[in-house]
Design an enzyme around this catalytic site. Structure first.
Site, PDB file in Angstrom:
ATOM      1  N   LYS A  78       0.853  -1.196   0.000  1.00 45.10           N
ATOM      2  CA  LYS A  78       0.000   0.000   0.000  1.00 45.10           C
ATOM      3  C   LYS A  78       0.883   1.238   0.000  1.00 45.10           C
ATOM      4  CE  LYS A  78      -3.874   2.116   2.512  1.00 45.10           C
ATOM      5  NZ  LYS A  78      -4.813   2.011   3.647  1.00 45.10           N
ATOM      6  N   SER A 158      -9.830   2.495   2.725  1.00 46.97           N
ATOM      7  CA  SER A 158      -8.902   3.175   1.853  1.00 46.97           C
ATOM      8  C   SER A 158      -7.953   2.228   1.118  1.00 46.97           C
ATOM      9  CB  SER A 158      -8.052   4.162   2.691  1.00 46.97           C
ATOM     10  OG  SER A 158      -7.256   3.460   3.632  1.00 46.97           O
ATOM     11  N   SER A 182     -10.482   0.190   7.027  1.00 49.11           N
ATOM     12  CA  SER A 182      -9.856   0.289   5.697  1.00 49.11           C
ATOM     13  C   SER A 182      -9.158  -0.972   5.216  1.00 49.11           C
ATOM     14  CB  SER A 182      -8.865   1.458   5.666  1.00 49.11           C
ATOM     15  OG  SER A 182      -9.549   2.688   5.640  1.00 49.11           O
TER      16      SER A 182
END
Length: 495
Positions: A78, A158, A182
């Site tokens: 990420k 997210s 998330s």
């Protein structure tokens, strides 16, 4: 072996050990899949040279014998994790051009274990979002579709890029972070497994901060066994993170017995929300029946302060974000606005932040600054902190009654279309976190496990919430749920 990118971590590890494939072959299969999946917009910084170099080192290490479980396995990172010499933008324009001179503790732990980084993954800007629509890179897209409808769906947020990449077999697994859901919500939207460990189990050092008392890293994988393998590699005590727990990291994979006999599973009445879709209620009831059939005792419980969780979260998280994001000023690194003649330092700050931050980040910074301001601090921020304490106490009281884990829905719906909520009232988007934020406020471990599909064929998941520091027990319960549900559906390739 064909379709190497479709393997999970455990399968690939075993194939490497058996000599059926190499890390180089696994990595090349994933890189080829990434090259053909531009429509998903999951990978935003590609690092094939690093990946192939790491794969070569992993193959040498595997030949020597005794390599860790993650050795040679290709994963995605990420964009919130700082990776040395590789762009680390947190999905924001304000960090454009930032190349860290250091490695986050979590990524370093994975590299030490021999993992291979394929590249950096799309995400909501500064992890603020539930649909991956606030990213400077553009929307990440869910590989799943509604029946024969070609509407582009959200992969959740997210960690949307991470979820999309794992579900589409672009990588074997990926890192995610979870501040209010998330990891778990995107996992639910894409039919994969995602675990948020206990706050303090994974170091936050080198992870770009959103809300420091809530942020926690975790793995996003194709199944529960893979989650156990990757989580063990990610966890460690870290003196550089003052909230890191100095506790031994168990062998999470060895704990996967799936034996639910004698276990008590709590069912909180407060999670039966008004207007909850019938499909979610049915999924929940089916999950309860599965756990009962597996030998668990089902106990109705109460978490009375649940109804205050979302408003408390959306005071605390923006307040911490406002404080954390104050450092992005155009002076030391990242984007700096072009100035007009006569502009001073104040104008530089204002223009840089106006250009560098997207609308959602601006909204949350303004909310956070407001609730921390003189005259409103006690009315909002302090009151929210007190509510947080009450929510944490609710969980402590339930666990004191002998409850081992709590079963709830993971999300209030299946994946929705990109653009369907973004233009609506932002509060409607915030409601996506209704089942997940309590876990962050209380600092507990939580895992999303895919257990079924809705009438349009989209994946849906249930969430298990565990006792603090008992991820091993939580993973074993999730393993039992996974086996009972037998979810094996995959998205049909259209990209």
């Amino acid at each position: 072996m064909s379709d190497l990118n479709k393997l999970g971590l455990a399968e690939a590890r075993d194939a490497l050990r058996a000599g059926d494939t190499t890390s180089k072959e696994l990595t090349e299969a994933c890189l080829k899949a990434i090259d053909g999946a531009g429509a998903l917009n999951a990978f935003v910084h590609h690092t094939p040279e690093i990946a192939l170099e790491q794969a070569a080192k992993a193959d040498a290490r595997l030949k020597e014998g005794g390599a860790p479980a993650m050795c040679g396995l290709p994963i995605g990172m990420k964009d919130l994790f700082c990776t040395k010499g590789v762009p680390s933008q947190a999905g924001s324009r304000i960090l454009e051009g930032f190349l860290p001179e250091y490695e986050s503790t979590v990524s370093q732990n994975l590299f030490d274990a021999g993992a291979v980084m394929l590249g950096k993954l799309n995400m909501d800007e500064f992890a603020m979002g539930s649909s991956n629509e606030t990213s400077v890179y553009g929307n990440a897209v869910n590989p799943w579709r509604r029946g024969n409808d070609d509407t582009a769906l959200t992969p959740g947020g997210s960690s949307g890029g991470s979820a999309s990449a794992v579900a589409a077999d672009l990588c074997l697994a990926a890192t995610g972070t979870d501040t209010g859901g998330s990891i778990r919500q995107p996992a639910a939207f894409t039919g994969i497994t995602g675990i948020k460990p206990t706050y303090g189990r994974c170091s936050r050092w080198g992870v770009v901060a959103f809300a420091s008392s809530l942020d926690q890293a975790g793995p996003m994988t194709k199944n529960v066994r893979d989650a156990a393998i990757m989580l063990e590699a990610m966890c460690s005590y870290d003196a550089k993170d003052s909230t890191s727990a100095d506790l031994p990291v168990p062998d999470f994979e060895a704990a996967l017995t799936g034996d639910m006999r004698g276990k008590k599973i709590g069912i909180p009445k407060e999670y039966r929300m008004d207007g909850m879709p019938e499909e979610i209620e049915t999924l929940w009831q089916d999950g309860i029946a599965m756990m009962k059939d597996a030998g668990a005792e089902i106990v109705d419980i109460s978490l009375p302060h649940t109804k205050y969780a979302l408003p408390a979260y959306y005071v605390i998280a923006p307040a911490e974000a406002s404080s954390n994001l104050a450092r992005y000023d155009g002076v030391r690194y990242g984007h700096r606005a072009m100035l007009d003649q006569g502009d001073g330092i104040t104008e530089m700050y204002e223009k840089t932040r106006a250009e560098g931050f997207g609308p959602e980040v601006q909204r949350r910074v303004m909310v956070g600054t407001y609730v921390l301001s003189a005259g409103f601090y006690d009315a909002y921020y302090n009151r929210a902190r007190k509510v947080r304490t009450l929510i944490k106490r609710d969980f402590e009281n339930v666990f004191a009654q002998g409850i081992d884990s709590i079963l709830t829905p993971a999300t209030p719906s299946a994946a929705f279309g990109l653009g369907e909520m973004a233009s609506a009232d932002p509060v409607q988007m915030y409601l996506n976190d209704v089942f997940t934020v309590t876990v962050n406020l209380a600092g507990l471990p939580g895992i999303a496990v895919p257990t079924g599909t809705d009438r349009q064929g989209l994946p849906m998941a249930l969430q298990l919430i565990g006792r603090p520091w008992e991820e091993a027990d939580l993973l074993s319960s999730a393993y039992a749920l996974e086996r009972a549900a037998g979810f094996v559906a995959k998205p049909e390739k259209w990209w």
